[in-house]
Design a protein around this motif. Structure first.
Motif, PDB file in Angstrom:
ATOM      1  N   VAL A 204       0.761   6.604   8.982  1.00  0.00           N
ATOM      2  CA  VAL A 204      -0.696   6.403   8.997  1.00  0.00           C
ATOM      3  C   VAL A 204      -1.243   6.096   7.598  1.00  0.00           C
ATOM      4  O   VAL A 204      -1.991   5.127   7.432  1.00  0.00           O
ATOM      5  CB  VAL A 204      -1.415   7.600   9.662  1.00  0.00           C
ATOM      6  N   PRO A 205      -0.872   6.860   6.559  1.00  0.00           N
ATOM      7  CA  PRO A 205      -1.395   6.527   5.218  1.00  0.00           C
ATOM      8  C   PRO A 205      -1.001   5.135   4.739  1.00  0.00           C
ATOM      9  O   PRO A 205      -1.775   4.467   4.051  1.00  0.00           O
ATOM     10  CB  PRO A 205      -0.800   7.608   4.312  1.00  0.00           C
ATOM     11  N   LYS A 206       0.209   4.676   5.100  1.00  0.00           N
ATOM     12  CA  LYS A 206       0.645   3.327   4.697  1.00  0.00           C
ATOM     13  C   LYS A 206      -0.284   2.267   5.286  1.00  0.00           C
ATOM     14  O   LYS A 206      -0.702   1.340   4.590  1.00  0.00           O
ATOM     15  CB  LYS A 206       2.071   3.061   5.180  1.00  0.00           C
ATOM     16  N   ILE A 207      -0.586   2.399   6.567  1.00  0.00           N
ATOM     17  CA  ILE A 207      -1.424   1.405   7.231  1.00  0.00           C
ATOM     18  C   ILE A 207      -2.856   1.499   6.717  1.00  0.00           C
ATOM     19  O   ILE A 207      -3.499   0.473   6.458  1.00  0.00           O
ATOM     20  CB  ILE A 207      -1.344   1.556   8.756  1.00  0.00           C
ATOM     21  N   LYS A 208      -3.357   2.704   6.531  1.00  0.00           N
ATOM     22  CA  LYS A 208      -4.707   2.875   5.979  1.00  0.00           C
ATOM     23  C   LYS A 208      -4.817   2.236   4.604  1.00  0.00           C
ATOM     24  O   LYS A 208      -5.814   1.593   4.291  1.00  0.00           O
ATOM     25  CB  LYS A 208      -5.069   4.362   5.892  1.00  0.00           C
ATOM     26  N   GLU A 209      -3.794   2.404   3.788  1.00  0.00           N
ATOM     27  CA  GLU A 209      -3.800   1.824   2.445  1.00  0.00           C
ATOM     28  C   GLU A 209      -3.815   0.292   2.503  1.00  0.00           C
ATOM     29  O   GLU A 209      -4.524  -0.359   1.745  1.00  0.00           O
ATOM     30  CB  GLU A 209      -2.580   2.308   1.664  1.00  0.00           C
ATOM     31  N   LEU A 210      -3.035  -0.275   3.422  1.00  0.00           N
ATOM     32  CA  LEU A 210      -2.993  -1.735   3.551  1.00  0.00           C
ATOM     33  C   LEU A 210      -4.357  -2.329   3.899  1.00  0.00           C
ATOM     34  O   LEU A 210      -4.670  -3.441   3.506  1.00  0.00           O
ATOM     35  CB  LEU A 210      -1.973  -2.140   4.619  1.00  0.00           C
ATOM     36  N   TYR A 211      -5.153  -1.569   4.653  1.00  0.00           N
ATOM     37  CA  TYR A 211      -6.466  -2.047   5.084  1.00  0.00           C
ATOM     38  C   TYR A 211      -7.623  -1.445   4.290  1.00  0.00           C
ATOM     39  O   TYR A 211      -8.772  -1.576   4.681  1.00  0.00           O
ATOM     40  CB  TYR A 211      -6.664  -1.779   6.582  1.00  0.00           C
ATOM     41  N   SER A 212      -7.320  -0.806   3.166  1.00  0.00           N
ATOM     42  CA  SER A 212      -8.342  -0.189   2.308  1.00  0.00           C
ATOM     43  C   SER A 212      -9.287   0.702   3.104  1.00  0.00           C
ATOM     44  O   SER A 212     -10.500   0.666   2.915  1.00  0.00           O
ATOM     45  CB  SER A 212      -9.137  -1.259   1.559  1.00  0.00           C
ATOM     46  N   TYR A 213      -8.712   1.482   3.998  1.00  0.00           N
ATOM     47  CA  TYR A 213      -9.506   2.392   4.804  1.00  0.00           C
ATOM     48  C   TYR A 213      -9.799   3.644   3.990  1.00  0.00           C
ATOM     49  O   TYR A 213      -8.910   4.130   3.312  1.00  0.00           O
ATOM     50  CB  TYR A 213      -8.730   2.762   6.079  1.00  0.00           C
ATOM     51  N   PRO A 214     -10.994   4.155   3.934  1.00  0.00           N
ATOM     52  CA  PRO A 214     -12.187   3.932   4.741  1.00  0.00           C
ATOM     53  C   PRO A 214     -13.192   2.953   4.132  1.00  0.00           C
ATOM     54  O   PRO A 214     -14.257   2.745   4.701  1.00  0.00           O
ATOM     55  CB  PRO A 214     -12.794   5.328   4.838  1.00  0.00           C
ATOM     56  N   LYS A 215     -12.869   2.329   2.990  1.00  0.00           N
ATOM     57  CA  LYS A 215     -13.795   1.359   2.388  1.00  0.00           C
ATOM     58  C   LYS A 215     -14.027   0.159   3.295  1.00  0.00           C
ATOM     59  O   LYS A 215     -15.126  -0.375   3.346  1.00  0.00           O
ATOM     60  CB  LYS A 215     -13.269   0.879   1.043  1.00  0.00           C
ATOM     61  N   ASN A 216     -12.991  -0.269   3.987  1.00  0.00           N
ATOM     62  CA  ASN A 216     -13.073  -1.415   4.884  1.00  0.00           C
ATOM     63  C   ASN A 216     -13.766  -0.981   6.179  1.00  0.00           C
ATOM     64  O   ASN A 216     -13.197  -0.269   6.988  1.00  0.00           O
ATOM     65  CB  ASN A 216     -11.661  -1.929   5.178  1.00  0.00           C
ATOM     66  N   ILE A 217     -14.994  -1.438   6.370  1.00  0.00           N
ATOM     67  CA  ILE A 217     -15.761  -1.004   7.546  1.00  0.00           C
ATOM     68  C   ILE A 217     -15.367  -1.762   8.812  1.00  0.00           C
ATOM     69  O   ILE A 217     -15.774  -1.380   9.902  1.00  0.00           O
ATOM     70  CB  ILE A 217     -17.284  -1.116   7.305  1.00  0.00           C
TER      71      ILE A 217
END
Length: 135
Positions: free
Chosen positions: A40-53
């Motif tokens: 989960v952290p890998k995918i979140k990092e790829l999509y700049s989550y939570p900055k990416n709305i």
């Protein structure tokens, strides 16, 4: 002149370049492990989550499997109503034990990916990514 009967033979040692080692490490990191704490952290990092709305992450528990799950999608590319009605609800509200995910949900086009890069490519085209702990 005497020639030595035995010659010293130079052994060629295989030298592995730093670049090759790094590419091997990155390939290992690209596999979906089945451990939500790693994936989960890998995918979140790829999509700049939570900055990416325009990227959604929803965590829930599949009670009839006793496993946690996380679903990723891009709302501007997907139909969130279908995700809710055809994927999440059947998994959360299943009346009997779920043996495998495809038989529990109402989506016809299911594709299993082993690599994060392939899953991200699918996400970028409007697909939904479902990760289930241990699977």
């Amino acid at each position: 002149m005497r020639r030595p009967f035995l010659k010293k033979i130079k052994t060629n040692q295989l030298e592995i370049s730093e670049e090759l080692l790094q590419s091997d490490e990155s390939a290992k990191k690209d596999y979906i492990s089945g451990d939500l704490l790693l994936d989960v952290p890998k995918i979140k990092e790829l999509y700049s989550y939570p900055k990416n709305i325009d990227f959604t992450v929803r965590e829930f528990t599949i009670h009839m499997m006793g496993r946690k799950a996380v679903i990723f999608y891009i709302p501007s590319l997907t139909d969130t109503k279908i995700i809710d009605e055809e994927i999440i609800k059947p998994l959360i509200l299943a009346p009997k034990e779920i043996i495998d995910i495809p038989s529990a949900i109402s989506i016809s086009a299911i594709k299993e990916e082993k690599m994060i890069s392939a899953a991200v490519s699918e996400l970028n085209t409007g697909a939904t990514l479902l990760l289930v702990e241990g699977i």
